[in-house]
Scaffold this motif. Structure first.
Motif, PDB file in Angstrom:
ATOM      1  N   ILE A 124       0.955  -1.253   0.002  1.00 25.82           N
ATOM      2  CA  ILE A 124      -0.004   0.191   0.111  1.00 25.82           C
ATOM      3  C   ILE A 124       0.897   1.359   0.021  1.00 25.82           C
ATOM      4  CG2 ILE A 124      -1.690   1.187   1.234  1.00 25.82           C
ATOM      5  CD1 ILE A 124      -2.796  -1.445   2.075  1.00 25.82           C
ATOM      6  N   ASN A 125       2.088   1.266   0.770  1.00 25.23           N
ATOM      7  CA  ASN A 125       2.648   2.362   0.880  1.00 25.23           C
ATOM      8  C   ASN A 125       3.559   2.592  -0.467  1.00 25.23           C
ATOM      9  OD1 ASN A 125       2.209   3.065   3.453  1.00 25.23           O
ATOM     10  ND2 ASN A 125       3.697   1.853   4.259  1.00 25.23           N
ATOM     11  N   SER A 358       2.723  11.072  -0.668  1.00 25.16           N
ATOM     12  CA  SER A 358       4.074  10.527  -0.721  1.00 25.16           C
ATOM     13  C   SER A 358       4.840  10.199   0.574  1.00 25.16           C
ATOM     14  CB  SER A 358       4.987  11.203  -1.459  1.00 25.16           C
ATOM     15  OG  SER A 358       5.556  12.387  -1.157  1.00 25.16           O
ATOM     16  N   GLU A 359       4.263  11.258   1.890  1.00 26.92           N
ATOM     17  CA  GLU A 359       4.767  11.381   2.904  1.00 26.92           C
ATOM     18  C   GLU A 359       6.191  11.222   3.027  1.00 26.92           C
ATOM     19  OE1 GLU A 359       1.706   9.810   6.074  1.00 26.92           O
ATOM     20  OE2 GLU A 359       2.523   8.113   5.177  1.00 26.92           O
ATOM     21  N   PRO A 360       7.011  12.390   2.767  1.00 29.83           N
ATOM     22  CA  PRO A 360       8.337  12.197   2.444  1.00 29.83           C
ATOM     23  C   PRO A 360       9.034  11.972   3.835  1.00 29.83           C
ATOM     24  CG  PRO A 360       7.730  14.688   2.131  1.00 29.83           C
ATOM     25  CD  PRO A 360       6.513  13.535   1.956  1.00 29.83           C
ATOM     26  N   HIS A 361       8.421  12.596   4.857  1.00 30.43           N
ATOM     27  CA  HIS A 361       8.965  12.379   6.138  1.00 30.43           C
ATOM     28  C   HIS A 361       9.144  10.974   6.674  1.00 30.43           C
ATOM     29  CE1 HIS A 361       4.812  12.621   6.673  1.00 30.43           C
ATOM     30  NE2 HIS A 361       4.785  12.119   7.817  1.00 30.43           N
ATOM     31  N   ARG A 362       8.476  10.125   6.044  1.00 27.00           N
ATOM     32  CA  ARG A 362       8.416   8.656   6.424  1.00 27.00           C
ATOM     33  C   ARG A 362       9.202   7.713   5.613  1.00 27.00           C
ATOM     34  NH1 ARG A 362       2.952   5.925   7.103  1.00 27.00           N
ATOM     35  NH2 ARG A 362       4.356   4.375   8.065  1.00 27.00           N
ATOM     36  N   PHE A 363       9.895   8.428   4.500  1.00 24.02           N
ATOM     37  CA  PHE A 363      10.887   7.741   3.461  1.00 24.02           C
ATOM     38  C   PHE A 363      12.008   6.942   4.338  1.00 24.02           C
ATOM     39  CE2 PHE A 363      14.017   6.803   0.558  1.00 24.02           C
ATOM     40  CZ  PHE A 363      13.379   6.495  -0.633  1.00 24.02           C
ATOM     41  N   PHE A 375      12.283  -4.336   0.124  1.00 26.61           N
ATOM     42  CA  PHE A 375      12.403  -4.564  -1.181  1.00 26.61           C
ATOM     43  C   PHE A 375      10.789  -4.645  -1.787  1.00 26.61           C
ATOM     44  CE2 PHE A 375      11.103  -8.296  -3.853  1.00 26.61           C
ATOM     45  CZ  PHE A 375      11.661  -8.150  -4.954  1.00 26.61           C
ATOM     46  N   LEU A 376       9.791  -5.063  -1.013  1.00 28.16           N
ATOM     47  CA  LEU A 376       8.464  -5.055  -1.415  1.00 28.16           C
ATOM     48  C   LEU A 376       7.843  -3.748  -1.757  1.00 28.16           C
ATOM     49  CD1 LEU A 376       5.920  -6.807  -1.969  1.00 28.16           C
ATOM     50  CD2 LEU A 376       5.193  -6.591   0.380  1.00 28.16           C
ATOM     51  N   PHE A 377       8.340  -2.602  -0.888  1.00 20.13           N
ATOM     52  CA  PHE A 377       8.066  -1.202  -0.956  1.00 20.13           C
ATOM     53  C   PHE A 377       8.607  -0.595  -2.401  1.00 20.13           C
ATOM     54  CE2 PHE A 377       9.732   3.199  -0.359  1.00 20.13           C
ATOM     55  CZ  PHE A 377       8.378   3.863  -0.280  1.00 20.13           C
ATOM     56  N   LEU A 378       9.625  -0.893  -2.391  1.00 22.40           N
ATOM     57  CA  LEU A 378      10.437  -0.469  -3.665  1.00 22.40           C
ATOM     58  C   LEU A 378      10.190  -0.895  -5.015  1.00 22.40           C
ATOM     59  CD1 LEU A 378      14.164  -0.099  -2.169  1.00 22.40           C
ATOM     60  CD2 LEU A 378      12.572   1.734  -2.854  1.00 22.40           C
ATOM     61  N   VAL A 399       3.606 -11.151  -3.993  1.00 23.78           N
ATOM     62  CA  VAL A 399       5.010 -11.263  -3.395  1.00 23.78           C
ATOM     63  C   VAL A 399       4.845 -11.108  -1.830  1.00 23.78           C
ATOM     64  CG1 VAL A 399       7.109 -10.444  -3.280  1.00 23.78           C
ATOM     65  CG2 VAL A 399       6.183 -10.673  -5.355  1.00 23.78           C
ATOM     66  N   GLY A 400       3.887 -10.007  -1.519  1.00 27.56           N
ATOM     67  CA  GLY A 400       3.687  -9.566  -0.194  1.00 27.56           C
ATOM     68  C   GLY A 400       2.935 -10.901   0.550  1.00 27.56           C
ATOM     69  N   LEU A 401       1.915 -11.375   0.164  1.00 28.94           N
ATOM     70  CA  LEU A 401       1.311 -12.446   0.900  1.00 28.94           C
ATOM     71  C   LEU A 401       2.337 -13.690   1.004  1.00 28.94           C
ATOM     72  CD1 LEU A 401      -2.051 -12.440  -0.731  1.00 28.94           C
ATOM     73  CD2 LEU A 401      -1.553 -11.594   1.360  1.00 28.94           C
ATOM     74  N   ALA A 402       3.241 -13.694  -0.194  1.00 27.33           N
ATOM     75  CA  ALA A 402       4.118 -15.029  -0.012  1.00 27.33           C
ATOM     76  C   ALA A 402       5.011 -14.645   0.958  1.00 27.33           C
ATOM     77  CB  ALA A 402       4.768 -15.183  -1.245  1.00 27.33           C
ATOM     78  N   LEU A 403       5.563 -13.526   1.188  1.00 24.67           N
ATOM     79  CA  LEU A 403       6.422 -13.336   2.354  1.00 24.67           C
ATOM     80  C   LEU A 403       5.709 -13.342   3.842  1.00 24.67           C
ATOM     81  CD1 LEU A 403       8.349 -10.185   0.666  1.00 24.67           C
ATOM     82  CD2 LEU A 403       9.321 -12.368   1.389  1.00 24.67           C
ATOM     83  N   ARG A 404       4.621 -12.949   3.623  1.00 25.02           N
ATOM     84  CA  ARG A 404       3.732 -12.885   5.146  1.00 25.02           C
ATOM     85  C   ARG A 404       3.377 -14.431   5.275  1.00 25.02           C
ATOM     86  NH1 ARG A 404      -1.493  -9.556   6.097  1.00 25.02           N
ATOM     87  NH2 ARG A 404       0.039  -7.901   6.327  1.00 25.02           N
ATOM     88  N   THR A 405       3.215 -15.419   4.420  1.00 29.12           N
ATOM     89  CA  THR A 405       3.209 -16.724   4.786  1.00 29.12           C
ATOM     90  C   THR A 405       4.579 -17.463   5.660  1.00 29.12           C
ATOM     91  OG1 THR A 405       1.616 -17.053   2.898  1.00 29.12           O
ATOM     92  CG2 THR A 405       2.624 -18.936   3.738  1.00 29.12           C
ATOM     93  N   GLU A 406       5.550 -16.732   5.024  1.00 25.40           N
ATOM     94  CA  GLU A 406       6.796 -17.223   5.651  1.00 25.40           C
ATOM     95  C   GLU A 406       7.202 -16.579   6.931  1.00 25.40           C
ATOM     96  OE1 GLU A 406      10.499 -17.729   3.614  1.00 25.40           O
ATOM     97  OE2 GLU A 406       9.638 -18.790   1.922  1.00 25.40           O
TER      98      GLU A 406
END
Length: 420
Positions: A124-125, A358-363, A375-378, A399-406
């Motif tokens: 989402i980000n 974009s919320e640059p302060h959270r980058f 990696f998922l964000f980028l 990819v995100g759901l696969a990573l969450r499963t792990e």
């Protein structure tokens, strides 16, 4: 799937109604310039944004599962809408929006409202920041007053066209845009409950005739805005056309669901309430179908406008309904005046919107997460900007759901969505 308005009205008071009216009018003043700017950036006529705020905004509040949700066109849809119009025409967008509304109604009936919790936060980000980059770069032409051909949708090609035409930049246009950004920012910080956006845009636009500037206006580029709502009508539909638009409808439905439910979560935190996700999906589906019938754009819950509603004192769905009625009254009474709004000023408004998204302060915070989340964000951000939002969402979620499963048994983070 009981709408919140049926829960709140039995104990409604005159004082509550007064607070909702004040909040609704305040949000309408924010929604008018944003709705126009979002429509123009999406490749649609300026009036379509106002139609969306009126029709969809009213139904989202009337039927929704959130007490304070404000619905309408949002920046997140700009990329999708622009692409659909470019490929299938505006009539194709109307059909895709109508189909997306039907999909959201089906999702509500299947009780799918809680599935948004399974979408990984970095996805989402990532696509939010990617969309913000695309919105910001798409406004550089009007912000700088560059005289060039219509910008291509492809990000790299767009930058190349802008760079090639850099010598045509009009610095007075840039001054108007910067003035709008500065005025809107200052007014918001100094008077957070005051509709500073419309004042900033109006003040900047007033400088065009006063100083004799040559900046484009809505009137000079698109013609006047009608002081009436269009009559409802069905978009042209055939089986091949419907099949062709299924991918676009799926993306619109996905974005509408995610944006509205996340906005409802933010609203819950602000007022200490609890929304009804399936009722919210049903409202979003109905609102998008109605918006398409009236010639409007896709709609969803608008996080920034919802927050403005809460800060202004709105506490029931009546505030959102007042917001929609107020926009309608202003369109009927003074719609043609919107034709004098300056394009560089509206561009500055959208650049400010993109910056907030974009919320640059959270980058640095995003870059400081675990390697897989980074990696998922980028990945999602890059695919959104350089490839296609549909591809970005599909790949990012998979990819995100696969990573969450792990990474089982890891609790989700407390995430606050950026402003749209």
């Amino acid at each position: 799937m009981k709408p919140q308005i049926l829960t709140t009205l039995p104990n409604y008071t005159a004082q509550g109604f007064f607070s909702d009216v004040v909040a609704g009018v305040t949000v309408a003043m924010v929604a008018i310039p944003l709705s126009i700017a979002i429509a123009i950036a999406s490749g649609a006529a300026p009036a379509t944004g106002l139609v969306t705020a009126i029709v969809a905004g009213f139904l989202i509040s009337l039927l929704g599962g959130s007490r304070v949700q404000i619905g309408g066109p949002t920046g997140a849809f700009i990329v999708v809408v622009y692409g659909v119009i470019a490929e299938h025409g505006f009539d194709g967008l109307l059909l895709a929006t109508l189909m997306a509304g039907g999909l959201l109604v089906i999702a509500a009936l299947l009780r799918a409202g809680r599935l948004v919790a399974y979408i990984p936060e970095p996805v989402i980000n990532g696509f939010t920041v990617g969309i913000a980059i695309i919105i910001g770069t798409s406004q550089l032409k009007d912000l700088f007053g560059i005289d060039s051909q219509t910008l291509p949708a492809d990000f790299i090609a767009k930058i190349e066209v802008l760079w090639a035409a850099r010598a045509t930049a009009d610095w007075s246009s840039l001054a108007l845009g910067v003035f709008t950004i500065a005025a809107a920012t200052i007014l918001r910080r100094a008077f957070p409950r005051f509709p500073g956006l419309i004042l900033a845009v109006a003040a900047a636009s007033a400088l065009v005739p006063v100083l004799g500037l040559h900046a484009d206006t809505i009137q000079s580029r698109f013609g006047g805005i009608s002081a009436a709502l269009p009559a409802p009508s069905l978009p042209d539909a055939s089986l091949p056309r419907i099949i062709e638009l299924i991918p676009s409808a799926l993306v619109i439905a996905f974005l509408a669901a995610v944006e509205s439910l996340l906005s409802a979560i933010v609203a819950d935190r602000m007022i200490g309430g609890r929304h009804r996700p399936d009722a919210e999906l049903l409202a979003q589906g109905t609102a998008n179908m109605a918006s398409a019938l009236f010639g409007g754009l896709p709609a969803t819950g608008a996080i920034a406008r919802t927050a403005t509603n809460v800060r202004a004192g709105g506490r029931t769905p009546v505030a959102g309904m007042v917001h929609a009625v107020t926009v309608l009254v202003i369109v009927l009474a003074a719609g043609p005046l919107a034709g004098y709004l300056a394009m560089p000023s509206l561009a500055g408004l959208l650049v400010l919107t993109a910056w907030n998204m974009s919320e640059p302060h959270r980058f640095l915070e995003n870059m400081g997460t675990r390697a897989s989340d980074r990696f998922l964000f980028l990945l999602t951000m890059s695919l959104t900007v350089l490839a296609d939002l549909t591809v970005a969402i599909a790949v990012g979620v998979a990819v995100g759901l696969a990573l969450r499963t792990e990474r089982k048994n890891i609790p989700p983070s407390d995430w606050t969505p950026p402003e749209r």
